[in-house]
Enzyme design. Structure first.
Site, PDB file in Angstrom:
ATOM      1  N   SER A 124       3.181  -2.271  10.290  1.00 38.51           N
ATOM      2  CA  SER A 124       4.635  -2.196  10.455  1.00 38.51           C
ATOM      3  C   SER A 124       5.352  -3.503  10.095  1.00 38.51           C
ATOM      4  CB  SER A 124       4.994  -1.751  11.879  1.00 38.51           C
ATOM      5  OG  SER A 124       4.448  -0.467  12.143  1.00 38.51           O
TER       6      SER A 124
ATOM      7  N   GLY B 299       1.914   2.187  10.693  1.00 39.97           N
ATOM      8  CA  GLY B 299       2.782   3.354  10.520  1.00 39.97           C
ATOM      9  C   GLY B 299       3.416   3.827  11.818  1.00 39.97           C
TER      10      GLY B 299
ATOM     11  N   ASN C  72       0.865  -1.186   0.000  1.00 44.12           N
ATOM     12  CA  ASN C  72       0.000   0.000   0.000  1.00 44.12           C
ATOM     13  C   ASN C  72       0.905   1.241   0.000  1.00 44.12           C
ATOM     14  OD1 ASN C  72      -1.884   1.999   0.430  1.00 44.12           O
ATOM     15  ND2 ASN C  72      -2.138   1.556   2.612  1.00 44.12           N
TER      16      ASN C  72
ATOM     17  N   HIS D 260      -9.598   0.854   4.730  1.00 42.26           N
ATOM     18  CA  HIS D 260      -8.303   1.040   5.398  1.00 42.26           C
ATOM     19  C   HIS D 260      -8.506   1.918   6.635  1.00 42.26           C
ATOM     20  CE1 HIS D 260      -4.191   2.274   6.197  1.00 42.26           C
ATOM     21  NE2 HIS D 260      -3.819   1.192   5.528  1.00 42.26           N
TER      22      HIS D 260
ATOM     23  N   GLU E  21      -5.506  -5.364  10.421  1.00 43.53           N
ATOM     24  CA  GLU E  21      -4.533  -4.299  10.636  1.00 43.53           C
ATOM     25  C   GLU E  21      -4.850  -3.594  11.956  1.00 43.53           C
ATOM     26  OE1 GLU E  21      -2.585  -3.171   6.624  1.00 43.53           O
ATOM     27  OE2 GLU E  21      -4.161  -1.757   7.100  1.00 43.53           O
TER      28      GLU E  21
ATOM     29  N   LYS F  33       0.059   4.234   0.001  1.00 44.19           N
ATOM     30  CA  LYS F  33      -0.588   5.377   0.650  1.00 44.19           C
ATOM     31  C   LYS F  33      -0.524   6.606  -0.272  1.00 44.19           C
ATOM     32  CE  LYS F  33       0.937   3.570   5.115  1.00 44.19           C
ATOM     33  NZ  LYS F  33       0.165   3.466   6.338  1.00 44.19           N
TER      34      LYS F  33
ATOM     35  N   GLU G 281      -6.878   4.284   7.832  1.00 47.22           N
ATOM     36  CA  GLU G 281      -6.686   5.727   7.625  1.00 47.22           C
ATOM     37  C   GLU G 281      -7.945   6.353   7.019  1.00 47.22           C
ATOM     38  OE1 GLU G 281      -2.961   5.415   5.521  1.00 47.22           O
ATOM     39  OE2 GLU G 281      -1.979   4.790   7.376  1.00 47.22           O
TER      40      GLU G 281
HETATM   41  C1  PEP Z   1      -0.843  -0.028   5.730  1.00 40.81           C
HETATM   42  O1  PEP Z   1      -0.765   1.068   5.196  1.00 40.81           O
HETATM   43  O2  PEP Z   1      -1.769  -0.793   5.447  1.00 40.81           O
HETATM   44  C2  PEP Z   1       0.179  -0.414   6.721  1.00 40.81           C
HETATM   45  C3  PEP Z   1       0.063  -1.569   7.326  1.00 40.81           C
HETATM   46  O3  PEP Z   1       1.189   0.500   6.938  1.00 40.81           O
HETATM   47  P1  PEP Z   1       2.597   0.203   7.664  1.00 40.81           P
HETATM   48  O4  PEP Z   1       3.137  -1.090   7.105  1.00 40.81           O
HETATM   49  O5  PEP Z   1       3.445   1.391   7.318  1.00 40.81           O
HETATM   50  O6  PEP Z   1       2.329   0.087   9.138  1.00 40.81           O
END
Ligand code: PEP
Length: 239
Positions: A195, A165, A6, A93, A159, A8, A95
């Site tokens: 992460s 992040g 992803n 997601h 997630e 972003k 976010e």
């Molecule tokens: C994501 O954007 O779905 C995500 C898991 O980000 P990160 O790996 O940076 O934590």
């Protein structure tokens, strides 16, 4: 096993095209692992061009509307994505849920509209830090998963919001526990996200109910994304 990157709100068209050209052969070196990248809308076309004809890497969007067209300013429809050559989309997601008011109902509608039009879907679920601390993890997952349709082209991404992040990764035990719980609720494969990095990918992907990863930050750089895909190949071979 599926590894999805992803991007972003990173990589404009120019950079996306260049990066896609660098990784375009990656999918040929990942037996047992499907590789997906999810660029921002404005970079989808450039990513597809950078990957070129015949790349095994598939391109998904980061969101999608449920209608095929209409008066929905700022939204992008499933048919518009399909016309470009995009094969799927992320929905729900964290976010989007946190910053843009995305509700379970909207996530359901987005997933259903995308699936009906022929796209694949990665549907994200996960609890916040406060919800985990209040002992509400299972209740939150139950509510979010209940809104997702059952479909062979839908996979769930677990997630935990506190791990996205932030550099904080769920322990393999926390991930395994949540994935096993989700699988009691829904028949789809479950990716882990939060992460994921080359250093922790192997142990997370080795968990019996972890079917892949949704990778944010570490998917933006060629070497770390390739290393995570290599860990997935090992995990797929050992499964
Ligand atoms: C994501 O954007 O779905 C995500 C898991 O980000 P990160 O790996 O940076 O934590």
């Amino acid at each position: 096993m599926l590894i999805a990157g992803n991007w972003k709100m990173y990589k404009g068209a120019h950079e996306a095209r260049r990066f896609a050209a660098q990784i375009r052969h990656l999918g040929e070196r990942t037996p047992g692992v499907d590789v997906v990248v999810c660029p921002p809308f404005a970079s989808l076309q450039a990513t597809l061009e950078g990957l070129g004809e015949g790349s095994a890497i598939r391109v998904y969007a980061q969101n999608v509307h449920w209608e095929l067209e209409g008066a929905y300013t700022g939204e992008v429809s499933p048919s518009m994505l399909l016309e470009l050559g995009v094969e799927g989309a992320i929905v729900g997601h964290s976010e989007r849920r946190q910053y843009f008011g995305e509700t379970d109902e909207w996530v359901r509608r987005r997933a259903e509209g995308a699936l009906e039009a022929g796209l694949s879907v990665i549907a994200c679920v996960g609890e916040s830090e406060e919800e985990r601390e209040a002992g509400e993890t299972y209740a939150v997952l139950e509510r979010q998963v209940a809104s997702l349709p059952r479909h062979e082209r839908l996979v769930i991404a677990y997630e935990p919001v506190w791990a996205i992040g932030t550099g904080k990764t769920a322990t393999p035990e926390i991930a395994q526990d949540a994935h096993a719980f989700i699988k009691t609720l829904h028949p789809s494969a479950v990716l882990y996200g939060g992460s994921v990095k080359p250093e922790n990918a192997a142990v997370l992907l080795a968990q019996p109910d972890v079917d892949g990863a949704l990778v944010g930050g570490a998917s933006l750089e060629q070497h770390s994304f390739e290393a995570i895909c290599a860990a997935a190949v090992e995990a797929a071979a050992a499964a």
